[in-house]
Structures are given as structure tokens and as C-alpha cells.
Design a protein around this motif. Sequence first.
Motif, PDB file in Angstrom:
ATOM      1  N   THR B 343      -1.533  -1.146   0.135  1.00 35.85           N
ATOM      2  CA  THR B 343      -1.899   0.226  -0.208  1.00 35.85           C
ATOM      3  C   THR B 343      -1.339   1.150   0.878  1.00 35.85           C
ATOM      4  N   LYS B 344      -1.390   2.453   0.596  1.00 29.36           N
ATOM      5  CA  LYS B 344      -0.923   3.413   1.604  1.00 29.36           C
ATOM      6  C   LYS B 344      -1.796   3.353   2.861  1.00 29.36           C
ATOM      7  N   ARG B 345      -3.034   2.913   2.666  1.00 25.38           N
ATOM      8  CA  ARG B 345      -3.921   2.702   3.816  1.00 25.38           C
ATOM      9  C   ARG B 345      -3.355   1.585   4.702  1.00 25.38           C
ATOM     10  N   LEU B 347      -0.253   0.586   4.746  1.00 20.62           N
ATOM     11  CA  LEU B 347       1.031   1.041   5.297  1.00 20.62           C
ATOM     12  C   LEU B 347       0.814   1.817   6.603  1.00 20.62           C
ATOM     13  N   VAL B 402       5.056   9.189   6.177  1.00 20.48           N
ATOM     14  CA  VAL B 402       4.522   8.914   4.842  1.00 20.48           C
ATOM     15  C   VAL B 402       4.142  10.229   4.170  1.00 20.48           C
ATOM     16  N   TRP B 404       2.387  12.931   1.365  1.00 22.67           N
ATOM     17  CA  TRP B 404       1.051  13.253   0.868  1.00 22.67           C
ATOM     18  C   TRP B 404       1.235  14.232  -0.281  1.00 22.67           C
ATOM     19  N   TYR B 413      -4.120  12.155   0.396  1.00 24.08           N
ATOM     20  CA  TYR B 413      -3.225  11.101   0.868  1.00 24.08           C
ATOM     21  C   TYR B 413      -3.090   9.966  -0.143  1.00 24.08           C
ATOM     22  N   VAL B 419       2.171   0.796  -2.247  1.00 22.72           N
ATOM     23  CA  VAL B 419       3.329   1.170  -1.422  1.00 22.72           C
ATOM     24  C   VAL B 419       4.589   0.700  -2.137  1.00 22.72           C
ATOM     25  N   MET B 423       9.152   4.198  -0.540  1.00 21.77           N
ATOM     26  CA  MET B 423       8.205   4.810   0.397  1.00 21.77           C
ATOM     27  C   MET B 423       8.398   4.213   1.789  1.00 21.77           C
TER      28      MET B 423
END
Lengths: 299, 499
Positions: B343-345, B347, B402, B404, B413, B419, B423
Motif C-alpha cells: 500500500t502507499k502506507r 511505500l 509520492v 497525493w 494521501y 502501489v 508510482m
Amino acid sequence: MQHKSFFLFSLILLLGVLLFSSIAVSAQDEAANKPVILVVSFGTSYNDTRDVTIGATEEAIAAAFPDYEVRRAFTSQTIIDKLLSRDNLKINNVTEAMAELIADGVTTLAIQPTHVMNGKEYDDLVAEVQPFADSFESLVIGAPLLSSTEDYFALIDVINAEYPRAEGEVLVLMGHGTHHFANATYPALGYMLKDSGINDVIVGTVESYPDIDTVLKQVAELDPKKVILAPLMIVAGDHASNDMAGDEEDSWKTIFKAEGYEVEPILRGLGEFEGVHNLFIDHLNTAIYGTDEEGTEEE
Amino acid sequence: MNRTFTIKFGRIAGILVLVGLLSGIFLSLAVNVQEVYAAEAVQTASADTEISFVDDDGRQISLDAPAERIISLYSAHTENLYSLGVGDKIIGVHDTSIYPAAAAFLPQFDYDADPENIIAADPDLVLIRPFISRRVPTLVETLERAGIKVVSLYPNSYTVFDDYIRKLALVTGASEKAEALLEKYHQDLDNIHAQTEVIEDKQSIFFESTETDLRTVTADSMPAYAIEIAGGINVAAGAEPVQAGSSIAPFGAERILELADEIDVYVSQRGAMNAGGNLHSISIRPGFDTIKAIKDGRVFVINEKIISSPTFRFYKGAREIARYLYPEVMDDLSTYLTDAPATKRDLANILLRSAHLPIYSTSSSSYYTQDHRGHIYGLFADTDWTDPDFDAIETVVMRGYVDWDLEDDQEVYHPEAPVTKEMLAKAIFILYDFEAAEPGFEITDLADCENPRIVQTLVAHNLFPLEDGKFEPQQPLTNQEIVEFLEAAKVKQETVAVP
């Protein structure tokens, strides 16, 4: 016999004292009468860049005007205070410099600002000097870097030579920008670059127009592979280190990288270039002799 | 030279042992006092619902009930009230209150201005600290005459932090939350210490508290405590305070340069007290190029709010110091070596650890009044300051790695979003410096890429292999893939000459 030798000794001593003091007085007169060039800069707390930009400009001026004593003043009180507290380095502001010149008995003064344009800093300098005008037999102020049409073309030549670009490379110059009407200097420089047939150099500003979005548009039209970033400022200081070459999302380096360009920031101030020193020297010549050719009126 | 060093080292070691013993005794005393006090305080509150204690100006405080309309004139009080879950009781703050971001948008009050401004806002409690009552001696009296309770609190040492938090909680009705927070806080600090104390090759650190005169901190200061937790050797451990009770200690360039070979890590504090330096500005100080930390590029700037201010964020400061000292241990990536879809978290966390990025936090009280291009720190609607990954997410966004989004005028976010390959490519391209290049072959889906330039360059540098001639920009990545791509990029970066 003893009296005679004492008398002779006293006489020699007296003559010696008289001679010495007259030499001293004439030396003092000479010092007092030695004309001074006061080089006024915004200032920077970055020590290394100060020496190679402001310092180098002052040295070039000193070499061009050997009859003059060259002194330094800064206009930024914040920087002056910081240098004093951090490095124990005392630099005069303009008022202090003027008071010191008067106290030293200086009667001929030429002031050369190292400001890029005829903006607020320059206006403030002129206003600050004004009250002291009557204290000098001669007081002249040289023009900032970009004043006449010729200055612009001369600076374009300097930039063109100092920043060679390969195929696919674009040079973006970052100026400070100002709310003062003199901000027109920046788009004028951009216009004159194009007029000179130089299409791969783009001018922008941190705080005014042309802003980064305008610059991005112009760069995109050229579709380069690489963007070279350089400050259009005398000193590569805080703005160059952070706003131009910093690691944050809103630095120009990051903004151009996010567009996929290879980016090379160059931390060199205009004050490092001989061509820029020569422009200031020309401006001093004009101020002092009324022409940009040194001393032609006097000869 | 050697003998001097031995003597000095012996003396320093002796002092350290003594300081350790004394602080041990002091700590145990302090803990006892705190426990007794806490028991008393809770008892008082529950017995007759009256709140009663002596504040740090030595004034007897009595409240019938917890305050409901609070003006906080000290940024640490503000931050702690938010942590205690009573941020909604704050009706005004001093302009230095900028964390959490919500505090920056509250009405502002100044202890130097006319107290009538405060009185007119009708608070039932004004929180100050002894610095304010010393600076404006009439303030307390004026406010109390207007019927407003004033409480002055400030923990002079980290050893009385718990006591301070408990008093703050008592007057705001948050005692239960305070106990839970304090337990977690000490657990977090213990965890950092547990990770670093087993490290054999201990690193040495110099902590610059003020750029002026290059001062450091005293042995009983919060930064010195952070260094201790982080398992660092404080080369200036013996520095004496500038005046009794101060945490600032004179040191100077000469003594720093004497220790040039010993300083592995150089940390400069940034904030109201100090402009802070950076690798460039510190390295150009005369003689500083001889300092080991500067030669190795291990110079860090830390926000004083996370290292010198009595808030729960101090554990982040201690963790940062530990990361500066032992990046490989503290930024361990092994938990991310899984096939779990990233996840972007994830990443954000992997980027932070892989590149050892110092966490971003703002120290400028004018930050929220200035114009910003891009994301504004602390304003994500979906990952606010209470999010466990707040620092990692803010750091990678503030550095532009990254992206948003803006939805309904709110910054978001999307931490749980997957991901994609593109990205990650963008993050890598901005994080490192790659020479512009084009591969000698066609990327058949280049038109599907949002940023063809970045994709082309990274493919040309053999960082992303193609699959059947395609880059697959939308392909979701696993955590392990992100770790591996980043490690490969780091290796390439080290071998490629950067202009």
C-alpha cells in the motif's frame, strides 16, 4: 660641554619629533583624502560563497581602481547580526559605513551596489545615503547590474559563456523576484535572450513573475532531456541552496525531476563571474568619470 | 596526546559513572515522588471532585471541575492537550502552537499583548509556564481578578515529565488517557533503548544546541537523555550549563575541533532558539571539514520541538537520534520482505527506511500563514497526526517522492491504495540522480505511462526490466519488490558518477 651636548641632543630630538609628526600628519591627510569605493551588497551568511562572490567582486573593483580604498557594507541587518554573533565578523550596514567614512575624514566617495536591479534594495540604499551627501566633496552612486539596455546584452554574453549547454539541455536561471515595479527586469531579460537568438535559456523568479509554472511551460515547449538550474543572483546562498536545489517538494530541482527531467543544480552566484565584475567596474567608471572608459575625461 | 586522551577519557568515564549513579538515585526518587503524587492527585479528584495541587509557580491551584474553555500560551501544553484527547477544549493558543496542524488555525493570543484580549474570549483556564509569569508578572493577577484560573506548568527535567502530564490531565479531565499515553510513551522509549543497547560498536555524537557560540546541552537535558536512549556516546557529556538550571552548555569550535576524529554524527538543533545548520553551512565553518561526521556526510538537523520540548513527540526525537547513529539497525526492512501487496502506507515506510530519510516536521511558527506550493504539512484528511505512519507519509510527500490528491478541497494521501510500478519509478527518479537516457529498444506501452521520460530513463538504466516489451505502469507491486527495486537503485546510484 655637557650642556652643549644636551642642547644638541634636545635639538635633534625636537627636529626628529617635528619631522615625524609632519610625516604622520601628512600620512593621515593622505589616508583621509584617499578616495573610497564603498561596495554595498545584500550580504550572505554562507561564508564560502561570500568570499567567491561578494569578496571576488570587491577584489576586482580594488584592482580596477588602485587609487581608491575599497570598503564593504551589507544592507541585510539580519545577516550582519548573524555574522557578528556566529563568526564574530563585524560588517557595517550602510549608515554605519557612512558614519565611519565621515569620521575618517574621507571626502571623495563612490558607492557601488552589487544588486541585480534597480529595485527596493537600491531605492533604500539611495535613501539611506542621502542624509550624508553634504558631508562629502564628491559622492556618486554606480548603477545596479541590470540598468541600461547594454547591461542586459552584456550579461547575456556572460551567462552564455559561463553555462555551456549541450544538445537537449536547457538552462533555467532563478532570480529572486520582487513586488517592486523593477520586477520587469526578469521578463525583459528573457525577451532579450530570445532576441539574441538564445532559446535554451529561460528566466524565472522565486517570488514573482515569471513564476515556476511559467518556466515549466517554457521548458516543456523545448522538451529537453536535462535542465541545468543556476541562480540569477549575485550570491548562491539560501535561495539557491533551498528554493532552487533543496530536497523539498516545492524546490525547483524536485519540481523539474517530477516532470522527468534530469536536473543539475549549479550553486554559483553571478558574483563569481569576471564578466559581472567588469559590468560593475563599468558602472563605477560611469559614476566617477561620467563615462565607462576609465579616466578619459581627466586625460 | 595519548596520555591526555587517557586522562580525559578516564575523567569523563568517572563523571559518567557518577552522573549515572546520581541520576539513578534521582530517577528512583522522582519516580517515587511521582507515584505518590499521582495517587494523591487521583484520590483528591475522586474523593470530592475537587482538583487541587501546587503549580510550578508555587501557587495553590483549586478547581471544582476540569476546565472546558482553555487558552494555552505554550506550544507544548497545546500539543499535549491534543495528545490527551482534549484538543477540542482549546479555544485559543499562542502563535507558536503549530502542532498538530489544527492548533495553527485556532484564535491566537499573546502574553505580551493586552490581557483584555484573553479576558474577552472568556476562557475558564489559561495555561502558562513560569517563563511567562516571570516575563509578564502582572498577567496572572489580571486574569485571576477577571475570574479566570491560571495554571503555570513546566517540567524542568525529563524525569518529571510524567508529573507534568498528570497535572495537565487533571485540570482538563483526561487522567485516564494520560496514564495510557505515559505507559505507551515509556514503552516506546524502552523499545528504542532495547534495540540500541545491544549494539557493540557504539557511535559518538555531538549535539549542537545553538549555532551561536556552538553550544551543546547539559547532561540532564532532554537531548542528552535522547542520546542515552539511542545508545550514543555524547562527546560533550561533561559540558556545564550556561547558568544554573539551563539545559544549554557552552562548548565552542575549539573543543569541537579537538574531538574532530571522534564525532561520528553531528546533530544541529533547529527552532526558535537556533537557526540550525545543514551539511553545507556546517561544513564551511573554518576547520570543520576535519570532523569525521562532516567527512562522512553524517550531519543532521533536528527540529527542537521533537528533541527539547516536553511532549510525547520526544520519543520521535530519540528515535531519530538512534536512526542517525545506527541506520541499518533502526531502519531494518526485514518486516517488508513479504509477498503482501504493497500500500502507499508501506511505500512511505519502505522509502523512509531504505534511504534513511530524516523525518520531516516544521519548526517555523509562520509556516501556516505562508503560501505553499504543493502539500501543506499535517493537512491530510485521511492521514492526520494520530496516524502511526504520519511521519513516514509526510516525509515522502514533503520531498515530492509520492503523489497525493485533492478531493472536495481536502488533501488526501490514500494510504491504503496499491502501489503501482510507475508510482515507485517516480519516487526512485526523484530520490536518486539518474542521467537522462533512452533505451535502445521500444517500450510498447510508453503511451500508457503518465511520465514517459522517467520510465524511459529508468528502463535505460536497467532498473526496471520489461515484460514482453512492456513496462506495465499500473502493475501493483509487493512490499518485497519495492524493497528490491530500491536497493537496486541505491547500488546503481553509488556506481554512477553524479555530476
